[in-house]
Motif scaffolding. Structure first.
Motif, PDB file in Angstrom:
ATOM      1  N   VAL A 271      41.842  66.634  35.553  1.00  0.00           N
ATOM      2  CA  VAL A 271      42.696  67.217  34.517  1.00  0.00           C
ATOM      3  C   VAL A 271      43.452  66.127  33.762  1.00  0.00           C
ATOM      4  CG1 VAL A 271      44.605  68.794  34.084  1.00  0.00           C
ATOM      5  CG2 VAL A 271      42.900  69.367  35.805  1.00  0.00           C
ATOM      6  N   GLU A 272      43.955  65.117  34.496  1.00  0.00           N
ATOM      7  CA  GLU A 272      44.723  64.057  33.856  1.00  0.00           C
ATOM      8  C   GLU A 272      43.866  63.285  32.857  1.00  0.00           C
ATOM      9  OE1 GLU A 272      47.815  60.627  35.272  1.00  0.00           O
ATOM     10  OE2 GLU A 272      45.882  60.675  36.273  1.00  0.00           O
ATOM     11  N   ALA A 273      42.638  62.930  33.268  1.00  0.00           N
ATOM     12  CA  ALA A 273      41.750  62.209  32.359  1.00  0.00           C
ATOM     13  C   ALA A 273      41.426  63.058  31.141  1.00  0.00           C
ATOM     14  CB  ALA A 273      40.472  61.805  33.092  1.00  0.00           C
ATOM     15  N   MET A 274      41.201  64.347  31.377  1.00  0.00           N
ATOM     16  CA  MET A 274      40.918  65.269  30.282  1.00  0.00           C
ATOM     17  C   MET A 274      42.093  65.322  29.314  1.00  0.00           C
ATOM     18  SD  MET A 274      39.687  69.193  30.789  1.00  0.00           S
ATOM     19  CE  MET A 274      41.193  69.606  31.667  1.00  0.00           C
ATOM     20  N   ASP A 275      43.311  65.381  29.861  1.00  0.00           N
ATOM     21  CA  ASP A 275      44.512  65.379  29.020  1.00  0.00           C
ATOM     22  C   ASP A 275      44.605  64.096  28.201  1.00  0.00           C
ATOM     23  OD1 ASP A 275      45.273  67.806  29.974  1.00  0.00           O
ATOM     24  OD2 ASP A 275      46.854  67.071  31.289  1.00  0.00           O
ATOM     25  N   ASN A 276      44.304  62.975  28.823  1.00  0.00           N
ATOM     26  CA  ASN A 276      44.442  61.695  28.136  1.00  0.00           C
ATOM     27  C   ASN A 276      43.379  61.504  27.064  1.00  0.00           C
ATOM     28  OD1 ASN A 276      46.703  60.952  29.612  1.00  0.00           O
ATOM     29  ND2 ASN A 276      45.500  60.048  31.253  1.00  0.00           N
ATOM     30  N   VAL A 277      42.190  62.063  27.291  1.00  0.00           N
ATOM     31  CA  VAL A 277      41.160  62.044  26.237  1.00  0.00           C
ATOM     32  C   VAL A 277      41.615  62.904  25.068  1.00  0.00           C
ATOM     33  CG1 VAL A 277      38.805  62.737  25.671  1.00  0.00           C
ATOM     34  CG2 VAL A 277      39.249  61.528  27.802  1.00  0.00           C
ATOM     35  N   GLU A 278      42.249  64.047  25.380  1.00  0.00           N
ATOM     36  CA  GLU A 278      42.779  64.904  24.318  1.00  0.00           C
ATOM     37  C   GLU A 278      43.893  64.188  23.557  1.00  0.00           C
ATOM     38  OE1 GLU A 278      43.219  68.186  21.869  1.00  0.00           O
ATOM     39  OE2 GLU A 278      41.652  67.744  23.319  1.00  0.00           O
ATOM     40  N   SER A 279      44.718  63.439  24.295  1.00  0.00           N
ATOM     41  CA  SER A 279      45.792  62.677  23.664  1.00  0.00           C
ATOM     42  C   SER A 279      45.224  61.651  22.690  1.00  0.00           C
ATOM     43  CB  SER A 279      46.628  61.980  24.745  1.00  0.00           C
ATOM     44  OG  SER A 279      47.612  61.158  24.172  1.00  0.00           O
ATOM     45  N   ALA A 280      44.146  60.973  23.100  1.00  0.00           N
ATOM     46  CA  ALA A 280      43.504  59.987  22.223  1.00  0.00           C
ATOM     47  C   ALA A 280      42.913  60.664  20.989  1.00  0.00           C
ATOM     48  CB  ALA A 280      42.427  59.225  22.984  1.00  0.00           C
ATOM     49  N   ALA A 281      42.315  61.842  21.202  1.00  0.00           N
ATOM     50  CA  ALA A 281      41.735  62.580  20.072  1.00  0.00           C
ATOM     51  C   ALA A 281      42.815  62.976  19.078  1.00  0.00           C
ATOM     52  CB  ALA A 281      40.983  63.806  20.579  1.00  0.00           C
ATOM     53  N   ALA A 282      43.990  63.391  19.600  1.00  0.00           N
ATOM     54  CA  ALA A 282      45.102  63.733  18.720  1.00  0.00           C
ATOM     55  C   ALA A 282      45.562  62.519  17.930  1.00  0.00           C
ATOM     56  CB  ALA A 282      46.270  64.288  19.541  1.00  0.00           C
ATOM     57  N   GLY A 283      45.352  61.328  18.498  1.00  0.00           N
ATOM     58  CA  GLY A 283      45.704  60.094  17.812  1.00  0.00           C
ATOM     59  C   GLY A 283      44.599  59.569  16.903  1.00  0.00           C
ATOM     60  N   GLY A 284      43.490  60.311  16.794  1.00  0.00           N
ATOM     61  CA  GLY A 284      42.420  59.950  15.864  1.00  0.00           C
ATOM     62  C   GLY A 284      41.169  59.360  16.483  1.00  0.00           C
ATOM     63  N   ASP A 285      41.165  59.147  17.829  1.00  0.00           N
ATOM     64  CA  ASP A 285      40.002  58.525  18.472  1.00  0.00           C
ATOM     65  C   ASP A 285      39.402  59.499  19.477  1.00  0.00           C
ATOM     66  OD1 ASP A 285      40.546  56.198  17.059  1.00  0.00           O
ATOM     67  OD2 ASP A 285      41.777  55.355  18.665  1.00  0.00           O
ATOM     68  N   SER A 286      38.235  60.054  19.139  1.00  0.00           N
ATOM     69  CA  SER A 286      37.586  61.045  19.998  1.00  0.00           C
ATOM     70  C   SER A 286      36.552  60.372  20.890  1.00  0.00           C
ATOM     71  CB  SER A 286      36.913  62.123  19.144  1.00  0.00           C
ATOM     72  OG  SER A 286      37.889  62.845  18.410  1.00  0.00           O
ATOM     73  N   TYR A 287      36.796  60.447  22.201  1.00  0.00           N
ATOM     74  CA  TYR A 287      35.887  59.860  23.183  1.00  0.00           C
ATOM     75  C   TYR A 287      35.208  60.961  23.990  1.00  0.00           C
ATOM     76  CZ  TYR A 287      37.974  55.292  22.224  1.00  0.00           C
ATOM     77  OH  TYR A 287      38.383  54.137  21.611  1.00  0.00           O
ATOM     78  N   PRO A 288      33.981  60.730  24.473  1.00  0.00           N
ATOM     79  CA  PRO A 288      33.262  61.745  25.260  1.00  0.00           C
ATOM     80  C   PRO A 288      33.874  61.904  26.651  1.00  0.00           C
ATOM     81  CG  PRO A 288      31.981  59.708  25.137  1.00  0.00           C
ATOM     82  CD  PRO A 288      33.157  59.517  24.238  1.00  0.00           C
ATOM     83  N   THR A 289      34.349  63.102  26.942  1.00  0.00           N
ATOM     84  CA  THR A 289      35.060  63.343  28.194  1.00  0.00           C
ATOM     85  C   THR A 289      34.195  63.050  29.417  1.00  0.00           C
ATOM     86  OG1 THR A 289      36.241  65.117  27.045  1.00  0.00           O
ATOM     87  CG2 THR A 289      36.454  65.036  29.430  1.00  0.00           C
ATOM     88  N   THR A 290      32.936  63.472  29.385  1.00  0.00           N
ATOM     89  CA  THR A 290      32.060  63.273  30.539  1.00  0.00           C
ATOM     90  C   THR A 290      31.874  61.796  30.848  1.00  0.00           C
ATOM     91  OG1 THR A 290      30.879  65.343  30.109  1.00  0.00           O
ATOM     92  CG2 THR A 290      29.749  63.696  31.465  1.00  0.00           C
ATOM     93  N   ARG A 291      31.661  60.997  29.819  1.00  0.00           N
ATOM     94  CA  ARG A 291      31.453  59.564  30.043  1.00  0.00           C
ATOM     95  C   ARG A 291      32.712  58.894  30.580  1.00  0.00           C
ATOM     96  NH1 ARG A 291      28.472  56.628  25.120  1.00  0.00           N
ATOM     97  NH2 ARG A 291      28.634  54.922  26.644  1.00  0.00           N
ATOM     98  N   VAL A 292      33.866  59.361  30.118  1.00  0.00           N
ATOM     99  CA  VAL A 292      35.127  58.788  30.589  1.00  0.00           C
ATOM    100  C   VAL A 292      35.323  59.068  32.077  1.00  0.00           C
ATOM    101  CG1 VAL A 292      37.650  59.002  30.434  1.00  0.00           C
ATOM    102  CG2 VAL A 292      36.280  58.791  28.351  1.00  0.00           C
ATOM    103  N   LEU A 293      35.153  60.322  32.469  1.00  0.00           N
ATOM    104  CA  LEU A 293      35.354  60.687  33.869  1.00  0.00           C
ATOM    105  C   LEU A 293      34.318  60.039  34.780  1.00  0.00           C
ATOM    106  CD1 LEU A 293      36.274  64.395  33.272  1.00  0.00           C
ATOM    107  CD2 LEU A 293      37.672  62.793  34.534  1.00  0.00           C
ATOM    108  N   THR A 294      33.083  59.997  34.306  1.00  0.00           N
ATOM    109  CA  THR A 294      32.033  59.359  35.104  1.00  0.00           C
ATOM    110  C   THR A 294      32.324  57.880  35.288  1.00  0.00           C
ATOM    111  OG1 THR A 294      30.413  60.949  34.246  1.00  0.00           O
ATOM    112  CG2 THR A 294      29.547  58.964  35.287  1.00  0.00           C
ATOM    113  N   ALA A 295      32.786  57.230  34.225  1.00  0.00           N
ATOM    114  CA  ALA A 295      33.114  55.800  34.316  1.00  0.00           C
ATOM    115  C   ALA A 295      34.240  55.564  35.308  1.00  0.00           C
ATOM    116  CB  ALA A 295      33.511  55.270  32.941  1.00  0.00           C
TER     117      ALA A 295
END
Length: 533
Positions: A271-295
């Motif tokens: 959930v935390e990683a998902m929130d932080n990816v959403e935070s980045a998207a709100a700041g203009g940078d959209s990253y793939p959630t699956t790749r982030v969590l897998t990494a």
């Protein structure tokens, strides 16, 4: 869409982000070093010869990967303002694995190495929870309102990132408040320091000078001493991480104790990683959630197999580093610096030279930005939902303070008695229930409130039902994983779900009637939500 032919790997703003983010990582490394040496009584040859080199390797791999991900996004989007996701050791997990896993096992066996092995196994299990969870996280992110995702993240930032640094600053105000003023003037006020020196570096330098000057005058702000500096040189030397697979599997003898926290905290990470990816998207940078969590799962797995008992996580704070000019280079530079510091044994020296309170204002600044983002990047009508999402974190923080205070006095809440605490105005059981599984609980409460505000009661009912299930199995509002946990709370969520389902049809009819009566003019609540995707 325009494609960038040449992406800049380093910009002037990366210096600011490098010193800010780098000092954040350094603080965490200094804290975990202290926990290992002084709480767990871990031998220095393991701390500086095995654990820190493995931790440095994990952080290097993580920061390099996210720098590369940002580079690819910049190429694809044609933008020159892409900021890499910050990542590092998960701070909540640092304390959980030390005090809940490693310390009890070290004490019961009389062997700190056994505690280290249990910590390795804990990270091993969590790594797979992250990798598997990465495939369902995008769907969760898609169906959850932004106010819930950013609101629960704001709760973490206010309770567990901002409060402690703020308290430390005012315990030593000559250091903390002065350094904070340097940070605010540079990063909020646009003040430029000596030939463009980063505000974070200026603050740390100012704090270090004040601390050592006060020591020379006998005031000793910051607790500096030459004897500590001299002792730190004993830990110099080149140490590379060595495989610790045998230690990982030795820790499986404590599997029962480990699973109680590894699974729920694996979900916390999800959930935390998902929130932080959403935070980045709100700041203009959209990253793939699956790749982030897998990494995160993969680099944590590599780290634990090499001897690191602390899990990696995408950090809260992307908007902060981006606002101060961080792009791609700051992430790679931080990872490289950490590798050098941890492999050469320099961390002990830095801990003896730099007062921690000089670094605390940077963490408070990041917490301020994340807390503000929850309100700035969501509809104004969703502000109550953000506040509701904060509540479990404040409860969890309050309970932690009470537990620590009672523990220092050699007692506990159970020994004192919940009735006596209640008579003194301390609603300990309420803090315990509301704060259990705070990040997931905050997300569910925030989502329910957001959908109710939007009069989408069916969706709110679904989240209430999820809350009932999560409570029943102990993921939220409880202290342990299992069945039939916190039954009164689980039943309450179930009842709320039923009420919302029964109310959904009439609410929809009311919205239609208002729209017809107003000849196209929506109610203030509905009007305030226009434009939500």
């Amino acid at each position: 869409m325009t494609t960038v032919t040449k992406v800049k790997l380093w910009t002037p703003g990366d210096w600011n982000a490098f010193f800010g983010f780098g000092t954040n990582i350094l603080v965490n490394l200094l804290v975990l070093t202290g926990l290992l040496r002084f709480v767990l009584k871990m031998p220095d040859e393991i701390v500086f010869g095995r654990i820190l080199p493995a931790t440095g390797l994990m952080l290097f791999l993580s920061t390099m990967y996210y720098a590369r991900l940002a580079y690819k996004l910049a190429q694809k989007s044609g933008r020159d303002d892409v900021c890499a996701l910050p990542s590092g050791i998960s701070v909540p997990h640092m304390f959980v694995v030390v005090f809940v896993i490693m310390l009890p096992i070290s004490l019961s066996t009389g062997d700190p190495v056994k505690g280290w092995e249990a910590g390795l196994t804990w990270v091993f299990i969590q790594s797979f929870v992250l990798m598997l969870g990465g495939f369902i996280a995008p769907y969760i992110r898609k169906v959850t309102p932004r106010a819930a995702l950013l609101g629960t993240l704001a709760g973490v930032s206010v309770a567990f990132i901002s409060l402690r640094p703020a308290l430390e600053m005012y315990m030593t105000p000559v250091l903390g408040v002065v350094c904070f003023a340097v940070i605010l003037a540079g990063w909020f006020g646009g003040v430029r320091y000596f030939k463009g020196m980063p505000a974070g570096l200026v603050a740390i330098a100012a704090g270090t000078v004040i601390a050592w000057a006060s020591t020379a005058m006998g005031l000793n702000y910051g607790g500096m001493s030459l004897s500590n500096v001299a002792a730190s040189f004993a830990n110099f030397g080149f140490s590379v991480p060595l495989p610790a697979v045998d230690h990982v599997f030795s820790g499986f003898e404590f599997l029962g104790v480990i699973l109680v926290t590894a699974i729920p905290f694996g979900i916390y990470d999800l959930v935390e990683a998902m929130d932080n990816v959403e935070s980045a998207a709100a700041g203009g940078d959209s990253y793939p959630t699956t790749r982030v969590l897998t990494a995160d799962g993969v680099v944590s797995l590599i780290g634990c197999l090499m001897g690191n008992p602390f899990i990696n996580a995408v950090y809260i704070g992307h908007p902060g580093w981006k606002s101060m000019g961080g792009r791609i280079g700051y992430s790679a530079a931080t990872g490289s610096a950490v590798l050098v510091l941890s492999w050469l044994g320099i961390i002990a020296l830095m801990a003896s030279l730099i007062p921690v309170v000089a670094i605390s204002p940077i963490l408070l600044y990041i917490g301020m930005l994340i807390g503000a983002q929850a309100f700035q990047e969501t509809p104004k009508t969703h502000a109550p939902a953000v506040i509701l999402a904060l509540m479990p974190h404040l409860a969890a923080w309050g309970k932690l303070q009470i537990d620590n205070a009672l523990g220092a006095a050699g007692t506990s809440a159970a020994a004192v008695g919940l009735d006596k605490l209640g008579q003194a105005g301390v609603l300990y059981h309420g803090l315990e229930v509301l704060g259990g599984g705070a990040i997931l609980g905050g997300l569910i409460l925030g989502a329910m409130a957001s959908f109710i505000i939007e009069r989408e009661l069916f969706k709110a009912a679904v989240f209430a039902l999820v809350g009932a299930v999560c409570t029943f199995i102990g993921l939220i509002h409880g202290e342990a994983i299992g069945f039939a946990q916190s039954l009164p709370v689980a039943f309450s969520y179930l009842a709320v779900s039923g009420i919302l389902l029964l109310s959904a049809k009439s609410a929809k009819a009311a919205v239609t009637a208002e729209a017809d009566a107003g000849e196209g003019e929506c109610s203030p609540i509905i009007a305030g939500s226009q434009g939500i995707s």
